[in-house]
Design a protein around this motif. Sequence first.
Motif, PDB file in Angstrom:
ATOM      1  N   THR A 431       0.817  -1.217   0.000  1.00  0.00           N
ATOM      2  CA  THR A 431       0.000   0.000   0.000  1.00  0.00           C
ATOM      3  C   THR A 431       0.853   1.272   0.000  1.00  0.00           C
ATOM      4  OG1 THR A 431      -0.134  -0.046   2.436  1.00  0.00           O
ATOM      5  CG2 THR A 431      -1.874  -1.172   1.197  1.00  0.00           C
ATOM      6  N   LEU A 432       2.172   1.098   0.074  1.00  0.00           N
ATOM      7  CA  LEU A 432       3.042   2.278   0.079  1.00  0.00           C
ATOM      8  C   LEU A 432       3.091   2.873  -1.328  1.00  0.00           C
ATOM      9  CD1 LEU A 432       4.939   3.865   1.978  1.00  0.00           C
ATOM     10  CD2 LEU A 432       6.823   2.466   1.068  1.00  0.00           C
ATOM     11  N   ARG A 433       2.895   4.172  -1.425  1.00  0.00           N
ATOM     12  CA  ARG A 433       2.863   4.832  -2.721  1.00  0.00           C
ATOM     13  C   ARG A 433       4.287   5.135  -3.166  1.00  0.00           C
ATOM     14  NH1 ARG A 433      -1.907   6.334  -4.553  1.00  0.00           N
ATOM     15  NH2 ARG A 433      -0.939   7.807  -6.002  1.00  0.00           N
ATOM     16  N   TRP A 434       4.522   4.953  -4.498  1.00  0.00           N
ATOM     17  CA  TRP A 434       5.859   5.144  -5.062  1.00  0.00           C
ATOM     18  C   TRP A 434       5.788   6.234  -6.138  1.00  0.00           C
ATOM     19  CZ3 TRP A 434      10.168   2.061  -3.686  1.00  0.00           C
ATOM     20  CH2 TRP A 434       9.874   1.013  -2.796  1.00  0.00           C
ATOM     21  N   ASN A 435       6.829   7.026  -6.155  1.00  0.00           N
ATOM     22  CA  ASN A 435       6.975   8.053  -7.196  1.00  0.00           C
ATOM     23  C   ASN A 435       8.239   7.727  -7.982  1.00  0.00           C
ATOM     24  OD1 ASN A 435       6.761  10.332  -8.767  1.00  0.00           O
ATOM     25  ND2 ASN A 435       7.595  11.720  -7.216  1.00  0.00           N
ATOM     26  N   VAL A 436       8.100   6.798  -8.893  1.00  0.00           N
ATOM     27  CA  VAL A 436       9.257   6.257  -9.607  1.00  0.00           C
ATOM     28  C   VAL A 436       9.494   7.065 -10.870  1.00  0.00           C
ATOM     29  CG1 VAL A 436      10.205   4.205 -10.726  1.00  0.00           C
ATOM     30  CG2 VAL A 436       8.791   3.973  -8.681  1.00  0.00           C
ATOM     31  N   ARG A 437      10.743   7.502 -11.010  1.00  0.00           N
ATOM     32  CA  ARG A 437      11.142   8.237 -12.201  1.00  0.00           C
ATOM     33  C   ARG A 437      12.670   8.231 -12.271  1.00  0.00           C
ATOM     34  NH1 ARG A 437       8.663  13.994 -11.173  1.00  0.00           N
ATOM     35  NH2 ARG A 437       6.917  12.609 -10.703  1.00  0.00           N
ATOM     36  N   PRO A 438      13.263   8.586 -13.407  1.00  0.00           N
ATOM     37  CA  PRO A 438      14.732   8.621 -13.486  1.00  0.00           C
ATOM     38  C   PRO A 438      15.314   9.650 -12.502  1.00  0.00           C
ATOM     39  CG  PRO A 438      13.765   8.619 -15.684  1.00  0.00           C
ATOM     40  CD  PRO A 438      12.628   8.818 -14.730  1.00  0.00           C
ATOM     41  N   GLN A 439      16.316   9.198 -11.718  1.00  0.00           N
ATOM     42  CA  GLN A 439      16.919  10.061 -10.692  1.00  0.00           C
ATOM     43  C   GLN A 439      18.436  10.021 -10.833  1.00  0.00           C
ATOM     44  OE1 GLN A 439      15.033  11.891  -8.856  1.00  0.00           O
ATOM     45  NE2 GLN A 439      13.027  10.851  -8.963  1.00  0.00           N
ATOM     46  N   ASP A 440      19.057  11.179 -10.503  1.00  0.00           N
ATOM     47  CA  ASP A 440      20.517  11.268 -10.477  1.00  0.00           C
ATOM     48  C   ASP A 440      20.969  10.766  -9.111  1.00  0.00           C
ATOM     49  OD1 ASP A 440      23.185  11.878 -10.429  1.00  0.00           O
ATOM     50  OD2 ASP A 440      22.922  13.852 -11.359  1.00  0.00           O
ATOM     51  N   VAL A 441      21.445   9.530  -9.060  1.00  0.00           N
ATOM     52  CA  VAL A 441      21.807   8.927  -7.775  1.00  0.00           C
ATOM     53  C   VAL A 441      23.026   9.637  -7.183  1.00  0.00           C
ATOM     54  CG1 VAL A 441      22.462   6.771  -6.635  1.00  0.00           C
ATOM     55  CG2 VAL A 441      20.836   6.724  -8.516  1.00  0.00           C
ATOM     56  N   GLY A 442      23.960  10.114  -8.015  1.00  0.00           N
ATOM     57  CA  GLY A 442      25.129  10.811  -7.494  1.00  0.00           C
ATOM     58  C   GLY A 442      24.722  12.059  -6.723  1.00  0.00           C
ATOM     59  N   GLU A 443      23.788  12.821  -7.314  1.00  0.00           N
ATOM     60  CA  GLU A 443      23.292  14.009  -6.637  1.00  0.00           C
ATOM     61  C   GLU A 443      22.569  13.643  -5.350  1.00  0.00           C
ATOM     62  OE1 GLU A 443      20.047  17.580  -7.490  1.00  0.00           O
ATOM     63  OE2 GLU A 443      20.930  16.468  -9.164  1.00  0.00           O
ATOM     64  N   LEU A 444      21.763  12.536  -5.408  1.00  0.00           N
ATOM     65  CA  LEU A 444      21.021  12.086  -4.219  1.00  0.00           C
ATOM     66  C   LEU A 444      21.987  11.740  -3.101  1.00  0.00           C
ATOM     67  CD1 LEU A 444      18.013   9.639  -4.204  1.00  0.00           C
ATOM     68  CD2 LEU A 444      19.978   9.208  -2.729  1.00  0.00           C
ATOM     69  N   VAL A 445      23.045  11.019  -3.408  1.00  0.00           N
ATOM     70  CA  VAL A 445      24.010  10.588  -2.388  1.00  0.00           C
ATOM     71  C   VAL A 445      24.752  11.802  -1.828  1.00  0.00           C
ATOM     72  CG1 VAL A 445      26.146   9.312  -2.017  1.00  0.00           C
ATOM     73  CG2 VAL A 445      24.252   8.252  -3.284  1.00  0.00           C
ATOM     74  N   ALA A 446      25.128  12.724  -2.718  1.00  0.00           N
ATOM     75  CA  ALA A 446      25.862  13.904  -2.258  1.00  0.00           C
ATOM     76  C   ALA A 446      25.004  14.736  -1.303  1.00  0.00           C
ATOM     77  CB  ALA A 446      26.297  14.747  -3.454  1.00  0.00           C
ATOM     78  N   GLU A 447      23.724  14.870  -1.633  1.00  0.00           N
ATOM     79  CA  GLU A 447      22.820  15.615  -0.751  1.00  0.00           C
ATOM     80  C   GLU A 447      22.695  14.937   0.607  1.00  0.00           C
ATOM     81  OE1 GLU A 447      18.080  16.803  -0.444  1.00  0.00           O
ATOM     82  OE2 GLU A 447      18.930  16.204  -2.381  1.00  0.00           O
ATOM     83  N   THR A 448      22.583  13.612   0.613  1.00  0.00           N
ATOM     84  CA  THR A 448      22.426  12.871   1.865  1.00  0.00           C
ATOM     85  C   THR A 448      23.677  12.988   2.718  1.00  0.00           C
ATOM     86  OG1 THR A 448      21.006  11.294   0.692  1.00  0.00           O
ATOM     87  CG2 THR A 448      21.829  10.641   2.852  1.00  0.00           C
ATOM     88  N   VAL A 449      24.845  12.897   2.070  1.00  0.00           N
ATOM     89  CA  VAL A 449      26.103  13.036   2.813  1.00  0.00           C
ATOM     90  C   VAL A 449      26.166  14.422   3.449  1.00  0.00           C
ATOM     91  CG1 VAL A 449      28.614  13.203   2.598  1.00  0.00           C
ATOM     92  CG2 VAL A 449      27.364  11.355   1.446  1.00  0.00           C
ATOM     93  N   GLY A 450      25.714  15.465   2.716  1.00  0.00           N
ATOM     94  CA  GLY A 450      25.714  16.806   3.283  1.00  0.00           C
ATOM     95  C   GLY A 450      24.810  16.914   4.498  1.00  0.00           C
ATOM     96  N   ARG A 451      23.673  16.218   4.477  1.00  0.00           N
ATOM     97  CA  ARG A 451      22.734  16.288   5.592  1.00  0.00           C
ATOM     98  C   ARG A 451      23.316  15.643   6.839  1.00  0.00           C
ATOM     99  NH1 ARG A 451      16.899  14.342   3.578  1.00  0.00           N
ATOM    100  NH2 ARG A 451      16.554  14.584   5.835  1.00  0.00           N
ATOM    101  N   LEU A 452      24.139  14.626   6.680  1.00  0.00           N
ATOM    102  CA  LEU A 452      24.702  13.922   7.853  1.00  0.00           C
ATOM    103  C   LEU A 452      26.132  14.354   8.153  1.00  0.00           C
ATOM    104  CD1 LEU A 452      23.361  10.289   7.166  1.00  0.00           C
ATOM    105  CD2 LEU A 452      22.394  12.027   8.658  1.00  0.00           C
ATOM    106  N   ARG A 453      26.596  15.401   7.453  1.00  0.00           N
ATOM    107  CA  ARG A 453      27.972  15.832   7.662  1.00  0.00           C
ATOM    108  C   ARG A 453      28.219  16.282   9.098  1.00  0.00           C
ATOM    109  NH1 ARG A 453      32.373  15.087   4.661  1.00  0.00           N
ATOM    110  NH2 ARG A 453      31.181  15.641   2.768  1.00  0.00           N
ATOM    111  N   VAL A 454      27.222  16.927   9.709  1.00  0.00           N
ATOM    112  CA  VAL A 454      27.401  17.437  11.081  1.00  0.00           C
ATOM    113  C   VAL A 454      27.647  16.278  12.034  1.00  0.00           C
ATOM    114  CG1 VAL A 454      26.273  18.663  12.966  1.00  0.00           C
ATOM    115  CG2 VAL A 454      25.991  19.475  10.617  1.00  0.00           C
ATOM    116  N   GLN A 455      26.886  15.197  11.926  1.00  0.00           N
ATOM    117  CA  GLN A 455      27.056  14.043  12.813  1.00  0.00           C
ATOM    118  C   GLN A 455      28.436  13.424  12.623  1.00  0.00           C
ATOM    119  OE1 GLN A 455      23.800  11.272  12.416  1.00  0.00           O
ATOM    120  NE2 GLN A 455      22.285  12.906  12.171  1.00  0.00           N
TER     121      GLN A 455
END
Length: 596
Positions: A431-455
């Motif tokens: 029942t979980l809704r998905w929004n599937v589309r082409p994504q830039d995984v490199g950009e996604l990973v870089a953003e996530t690393v930035g969010r956890l950089r403080v920790q």
Amino acid sequence: MDVVFRSIQGKLVVVYLLLIVVAMELASLYLMRELERSYIGKVQDDLHQSAQLLAGQLTNFFAGDRLDPEAVDQYMERWPGEVLVLDANGVVIGATARLSNREELLGLKFSHDDVSPAFFGNTNRRIGKEGSQRMAYEAVPITVADNVVGVIYLKDSLEEAYARLQDLRDILLVATLVAMASTVVLGVALARTITGPIRELTRTAALIAGGNFDQKIPVRSGDEIGQLAEMFNRMSRQLKETMSEIQDEKSQAEAILTHMADGLMALNRARRIIRLNPAAQRMFQIQELQALGRRPGELAEGSGLEEALEEAWDRNSALTRQIRLKDRVLQAYITPLTGEGRHSGGTVVVFHDITELERLESMRREFVANVSHELKTPLTTVKSYVETLLDGAADDPEVRDRFLRVVDGETERMARLVRDLLRLTQMDEGTLRWNVRPQDVGELVAETVGRLRVQADRKRLTVLCEVDPETPPALCDYDKIQQVVINLLANAIEFTPNGGQIRVSVAPEGADAVRVTIADTGIGIPAQDLPRIFERFYRVDKARSRSMGGTGLGLSIAKQIVELSGGAIAIASEVDRGTTVTFTLPAARTAEVRPS
């Protein structure tokens, strides 16, 4: 000869032949006996008539008190046949010329048993032999005024009569042989009219026995043979229909046994294996040919199967027992077969693999225990702090603020747990809704690393992010894959000691996938824990993990999201040397978009 008597045709011919032989022999015996009686009787009658005639003639030569010897002798010399005339004293007074010793006999007293009765007035006849000649004898008294004055003794050869009888025997023998030959020919012809259809029935029955049911016997008559052929044709049709039904049922049963998920083992009355279907072969890891003729206990030593079978046989009733193999748990349904049929005394055992059910039940129990434990700790903490505040600690601002921060942290921890559980439930139920589309995984990973950089900076960790410029876009849900990266990167930060290093890389995986790798130099995971690391609520160091605020669901959520996205996830680790987690996602140019 033995082959002849084995066939019906030979038996019929022999029976006919024997009937003819017996009939001809009986008729011949009767006929020859009557003919012999007739011929011999005629000879004797002729002798008797001659004797009577002669006796009447000789009375003319009676003078005084006796027969005139000279007159009698002269008369008898011209008489045909072999005849002696005796006077009252038994002296030969006349003889026919055919007697070779006529002169010697004349005047002699003739004493013989054949003539003795005649001197008393009785006629005596007899059949005897002289050398090789069969003769008829007769003695007749010569009476004058009821007084015996002499005796006539006659004899005649029977060879001519017996010669005629022999000719008749030869004729009868030839007739018998001709009848026998005719009987053989007619018997063979008649037998063939009977055995021909029977041979055809036999040949057709052999073909049917060989499995060829498309046979039909031509009905050429309305007699018993024709009725038999008609009934045989009817039986062949019914047998074909029955065999077809049996074959269909057998094929269906075989298909069921072959493709059924449950294992089936059949035992004969000697309690040896006679059938093992493919599912049972997989369960016991043995081929059917290797299992045939063996006892069930040999296939599963120490599993409890043999004991369960013994109990079922002792009770002579069906029972259900759980048995354990090396890596499987099976529910065994044992049914002894009773009755008077040829399969009576056998046993059928059906095995239902409940390994996954047992595992799921164990996971359910562990899940409930873990959820209860995870909720119990923060609830206990919140309750104790609230009670302390209610008891007056709320009047102290410093204590109140510190306690409320603890309550807030524990509440957030419970909220995180509930959110993770809800997310897992939605993924399990689809029942979980998905929004599937082409994504830039490199950009996604870089953003996530930035969010956890403080920790990471708090622990003085070096976080390296490497993205291959040739990496194609991945087909995925941005937020959910970011949640995966957050979970994996947060784990790496938490379990890497101060001053360690974390390397995050994104690169193509062949032409159809994108690979994301997160490697740390942390405390690592023992080898025995790696197979269960993605299980829900599983923690390697439970006390430490819980103190760090984890719910034990991060890796489970990450695995399920990756797999539902069409990718795969794997983990490798060594204690005190670090952990590497790798997951892949389908590339956008080749993957299919999943429905939301």
